[in-house]
Design a protein around this motif. Structure first.
Motif, PDB file in Angstrom:
ATOM      1  N   ASP A 115       0.662  -1.123   0.155  1.00  0.00           N
ATOM      2  CA  ASP A 115       0.081   0.047   0.098  1.00  0.00           C
ATOM      3  C   ASP A 115       0.968   1.179  -0.254  1.00  0.00           C
ATOM      4  O   ASP A 115       0.482   2.386  -0.022  1.00  0.00           O
ATOM      5  N   LYS A 130      -2.325  -7.595  -3.347  1.00  0.00           N
ATOM      6  CA  LYS A 130      -3.354  -6.900  -2.562  1.00  0.00           C
ATOM      7  C   LYS A 130      -2.754  -5.551  -1.903  1.00  0.00           C
ATOM      8  O   LYS A 130      -1.628  -5.689  -1.402  1.00  0.00           O
ATOM      9  N   GLY A 131      -3.170  -4.430  -2.087  1.00  0.00           N
ATOM     10  CA  GLY A 131      -2.952  -3.295  -1.722  1.00  0.00           C
ATOM     11  C   GLY A 131      -2.067  -2.503  -2.517  1.00  0.00           C
ATOM     12  O   GLY A 131      -2.049  -0.816  -2.386  1.00  0.00           O
ATOM     13  N   LYS A 136      -1.052   0.207  -5.628  1.00  0.00           N
ATOM     14  CA  LYS A 136      -2.009   1.213  -5.837  1.00  0.00           C
ATOM     15  C   LYS A 136      -1.544   1.608  -7.174  1.00  0.00           C
ATOM     16  O   LYS A 136      -0.392   1.389  -7.672  1.00  0.00           O
ATOM     17  N   GLN A 180      -6.809   1.112  -6.059  1.00  0.00           N
ATOM     18  CA  GLN A 180      -6.003   0.072  -5.192  1.00  0.00           C
ATOM     19  C   GLN A 180      -6.608  -1.219  -5.792  1.00  0.00           C
ATOM     20  O   GLN A 180      -7.626  -1.570  -5.703  1.00  0.00           O
ATOM     21  N   TRP A 181      -5.633  -2.410  -5.528  1.00  0.00           N
ATOM     22  CA  TRP A 181      -6.027  -3.694  -5.924  1.00  0.00           C
ATOM     23  C   TRP A 181      -6.242  -4.319  -4.897  1.00  0.00           C
ATOM     24  O   TRP A 181      -5.580  -4.476  -3.719  1.00  0.00           O
ATOM     25  N   ASP A 182      -7.623  -4.941  -4.846  1.00  0.00           N
ATOM     26  CA  ASP A 182      -7.836  -5.660  -3.410  1.00  0.00           C
ATOM     27  C   ASP A 182      -7.513  -7.186  -3.530  1.00  0.00           C
ATOM     28  O   ASP A 182      -8.114  -7.841  -2.749  1.00  0.00           O
ATOM     29  N   TRP A 190      -9.698  -3.659  -9.188  1.00  0.00           N
ATOM     30  CA  TRP A 190      -9.612  -2.313  -8.724  1.00  0.00           C
ATOM     31  C   TRP A 190     -10.439  -1.600  -7.968  1.00  0.00           C
ATOM     32  O   TRP A 190     -11.740  -1.696  -8.407  1.00  0.00           O
ATOM     33  N   SER A 191     -10.188  -0.931  -7.032  1.00  0.00           N
ATOM     34  CA  SER A 191     -11.352  -0.108  -6.602  1.00  0.00           C
ATOM     35  C   SER A 191     -10.592   1.304  -6.345  1.00  0.00           C
ATOM     36  O   SER A 191      -9.375   1.645  -6.002  1.00  0.00           O
ATOM     37  N   VAL A 217      -9.796   4.613  -4.319  1.00  0.00           N
ATOM     38  CA  VAL A 217      -9.631   4.805  -2.889  1.00  0.00           C
ATOM     39  C   VAL A 217      -9.361   6.296  -2.538  1.00  0.00           C
ATOM     40  O   VAL A 217      -9.325   6.465  -1.325  1.00  0.00           O
TER      41      VAL A 217
END
Lengths: 445, 311
Positions: free
Chosen positions: A261, A283-284, A286, A399-401, A405-406, A408
């Motif tokens: 992140d 995950k995390g 960006k 951000q990739w969860d 992607w979402s 953020v």
């Protein structure tokens, strides 16, 4: 025998008239069409990125033709030309397509910084506008020098500045950047070096230490670079990568247990293709972006309905809803709205590149218009002018969860006070080096 | 004076003052070298059999990896997809012999080399046509967790790659030194017609050799593909193997391994300790510099056969 000959002659004459009639009809139709060339790369090492963008371009134009009969009733003709992301082939495509259509190509999207650099002087002579959306020469944001080139909705320099703003936000304020260590891992090419001057200037202003880590093309092997990153342990890491460099870098970051992140990629390092080889382990991570992600946009519903006959699965196979597909849709949405703007001045007919350039320079996409287009959130409201070919230059961070992607962050304002003077200085240098006139935008209508 | 200090003194001071990091750099280089050697082995095998640098080896790596992932995406488990891919590579070897090589017997080496350039494009195009251009994740269960030993970060994947390379080299050496086909290879490489005249079945030898190269390509494709995802750029890793071959010797299996290790360590050490002096990103071309330096003293490479031709 004679009768047979006469019969044959008659049939041939009728066929010739029919064929001639069809040809004339086609020619007449072509006279009424707008021609948009599509320089794509569906093959070669960068095809994974090129295909979804090309599909987004194609599908949006298909949608306009199918749903609206084109732009204000004027049909859009388009033709793809394969560049393989190769500058030489890109220039060949430009030469091949520039005179097609009733009045020639109305706008070119080179889809490559290398091709853009080659076309900027050519397009000026041919009077065809270039739209280098999120790539190309950053200085082209200064329209007083780069009359024929547009790079909205944001440039690399704005993006670099927005990343620093984001890091500042996460750290609890820009003042907390003092003493921080930020690393930049970049593709060792003019593209990869783009953010360095901006990051250096901001480093002087905000007191963070900047360390750069170049990676040679193509970036398949980066272990030495990541050993250095592991040794230096920068607090934040920004990546200006492309192609396989992105996937390998993400894997290497996971290997050295870098906090994902705190790792932010350029908008060309933020597609599904970049993270999927690492999957959930990424995950995390960006990345910057300037177009909405996912399928929750009315315009995409329209594409599914009018282009894919309601078959969502078929649309998704072509990339619908992915970062780069949506970017392709956004790109064509901008271009066709510029054409529509030009029609407001020149009439609903086939336009020339010169006329569409005016449309690009006077493009104003309001919130209300975006809602009509079903594109609220897909792109930001934008206003282009003679002096400003970049627009607002805002981006957001996604951000990739582990699966998707979402978004953020909210849209991030770049440091205009830092970026704009740099743009103007670079444009001035370019104008001097190339003997170009500088327009007085206060006098432009 | 300052520049001389940075080039001649400072890097060694850094190595001495941070020995654990230096060890990590060397180990990282060795591991990278193993990966290069996996690609170089495919070149070496074909060179031994035909005296030709197979330009298509990188494309074969891509094709093999794409085929494996393609089978897996169609629902085959990895234990079934791997043998299926080997069958495909053998079929390709057979097709290459029947359609191309058979017609080029006794042609100059440059003709065969040009043919392999064409083959590279065919493999790339065929791979894209059949399996598409998307980046594909490859997971056949190779462990890839990082772990620490004495403060040094290692990865299970790198250990796995090293063991795989060791097994592969052992098998190849046994195959080439202890079997009749292996011994026949050298005869074929030296002179096609002479080999045929003493009863060596040239066609069979070529099919076997290209099949072995296809198998090596699959192993290399799995190892590289697991790192970066399977994608078109895998075909470019051939360029990482060339300095390895120049250094190790084009026709030597141990040379591919030793060359790989030297190149791997050399480029990592150069990148980290001397790279920053000139802006970094020197490892790609430094590998070729290193190879060329060796070339000046041993043109046949470290383990290559010295060719003596008498008039």
């Amino acid at each position: 025998m004679k009768r047979t000959g006469k019969l044959a002659l008659g049939v041939l004459t009728a066929a010739a008239i029919a064929v001639g009639g069809v040809a004339a009809e086609k020619a007449a139709a072509a006279d009424e069409e707008i021609f948009i060339p599509l320089t794509v790369y569906r093959t070669g090492p960068y095809a994974p990125n090129g295909i979804p963008i090309a599909n987004g371009w194609r599908d949006y134009l298909k949608l306009l033709n199918a749903r609206d009969g084109g732009i204000n009733g004027v049909k859009i003709a388009y033709e793809e030309c394969e560049t393989r992301y190769d500058t030489k082939l890109g220039v060949e495509c430009y030469e091949k397509l520039k005179n097609k259509g009733a009045k020639g190509a109305v706008v070119f999207n080179p889809l490559s910084t290398g091709i853009s650099y080659q076309l900027i002087p050519k397009a000026r002579v041919d009077e065809i506008p270039l739209h280098t959306m999120g790539y190309g020469r950053t200085a082209a944001a200064d329209g007083s020098v780069f009359k024929w080139t547009f790079n909205f909705p944001a440039t690399y320099w704005s993006q670099a500045a927005a990343f620093i703003r984001h890091i500042g936000n996460v750290e609890g304020g820009l003042e907390n950047l003092d003493g921080k260590h930020i690393g930049l891992i970049y593709h060792n090419s003019p593209y990869g070096k783009e953010p360095i001057p901006t990051l250096e200037t901001l480093s002087e202003q905000h007191g963070y230490e900047l360390t750069t880590y170049p990676v040679d093309h193509p970036g398949q092997e980066q272990s030495a670079t990541w050993l250095q990153i592991r040794r230096d342990r920068p607090d934040w890491l920004i990546m200006w990568g492309w192609g396989v460099m992105n996937q390998v870098a993400i894997k290497e970051a996971i290997n050295i247990r870098y906090p994902m992140d705190h790792f932010i990629g350029v908008w060309w390092a933020g597609s599904e293709q970049d993270v999927e080889p690492a999957g959930a382990a990424a995950k995390g991570y960006k990345a910057g972006n300037f177009n909405g992600v996912g399928t929750d946009f009315a315009v995409l519903d329209d594409i599914v309905e009018h282009v894919y006959g309601g078959d969502m699965e078929a649309a998704k196979e072509e990339g619908l809803g992915t970062v780069l597909y949506n970017r392709g849709v956004a790109n064509m949405l901008y271009d066709t709205e510029a054409i529509r703007t030009a029609m407001g001045k020149y009439g609903d007919k086939a336009l020339s590149g010169k006329e569409v350039r005016w449309g690009l320079e006077n493009l104003e996409l309001t919130e209300a218009r975006l809602e009509e287009l079903g594109a609220t959130g897909l792109v930001l409201p934008t206003r282009i002018s003679c002096a400003n070919h970049e627009g607002e230059g805002q981006i957001f961070v996604q951000q990739w969860d582990g699966e998707q992607w979402s978004k953020v962050t909210d849209w991030l304002e770049p440091f205009h006070d830092v970026v704009r003077p740099k743009v103007e200085a670079a444009a001035k240098t370019y104008a001097e080096e190339n003997g170009l006139p500088v327009r007085d935008c206060s006098q432009e209508g | 004076m300052d520049a001389l200090y940075h080039v001649l003194i400072s890097p060694f001071v850094d190595m001495a003052t941070q020995p654990v990091f230096f060890a990590e750099v060397v180990i990282g280089g060795l591991m990278a070298g193993v990966m290069y050697a996996l690609v170089a082995l495919g070149f070496a095998v074909i060179f031994k059999a035909s005296g030709v640098v197979n330009f298509a080896q990188g494309a074969m790596v891509l094709f093999a990896a794409l085929t494996l992932v393609g089978f897996m995406e169609h629902g085959l488990p990895s234990w079934a997809a791997i043998p299926m891919t080997i069958v495909v590579m053998i079929a390709l070897a057979y097709a290459i012999e029947r359609v191309i090589l058979r017609h080029l017997v006794n042609q100059p080496h440059i003709v065969l080399f040009m043919t392999t350039i064409g083959l590279a494009f065919v493999f790339e195009g065929l791979g894209e046509l059949i399996w598409g251009s998307n980046v594909k994740a490859l997971d056949i269960g190779i462990p890839d967790q990082p772990f620490f030993v004495g403060g040094m970060l290692l990865n299970q994947f790198e250990i796995f790659a090293a063991v795989t390379a060791a097994i592969l080299v052992t098998l190849l050496v046994i195959f080439l030194q202890k079997t009749a086909i292996g011994r026949a290879l050298r005869a074929v490489a030296d002179d096609h017609q002479a080999a045929q005249s003493v009863g060596i079945p040239l066609q069979t030898i070529w099919v076997v050799v290209w099949s072995v190269a296809g198998f090596i390509a699959l192993v290399a494709g799995v190892m590289w593909g697991a790192q970066s995802g399977v994608q078109f750029s895998l075909s470019l890793i051939a360029f990482k193997a060339l300095p390895v071959l120049i250094l190790g010797g084009f026709n030597s299996i141990p040379g591919a391994i030793v060359g790989g290790l030297i190149i791997g360590v050399g480029e990592k050490v150069a990148e980290i300790y001397w790279g920053p002096i000139i802006g970094g990103a020197i490892e790609n071309w430094f590998a070729y510099v290193l190879a060329m330096v060796f070339l000046m003293f041993r043109p046949q490479g470290l383990f290559g056969e010295k060719i003596i031709e008498r008039v």
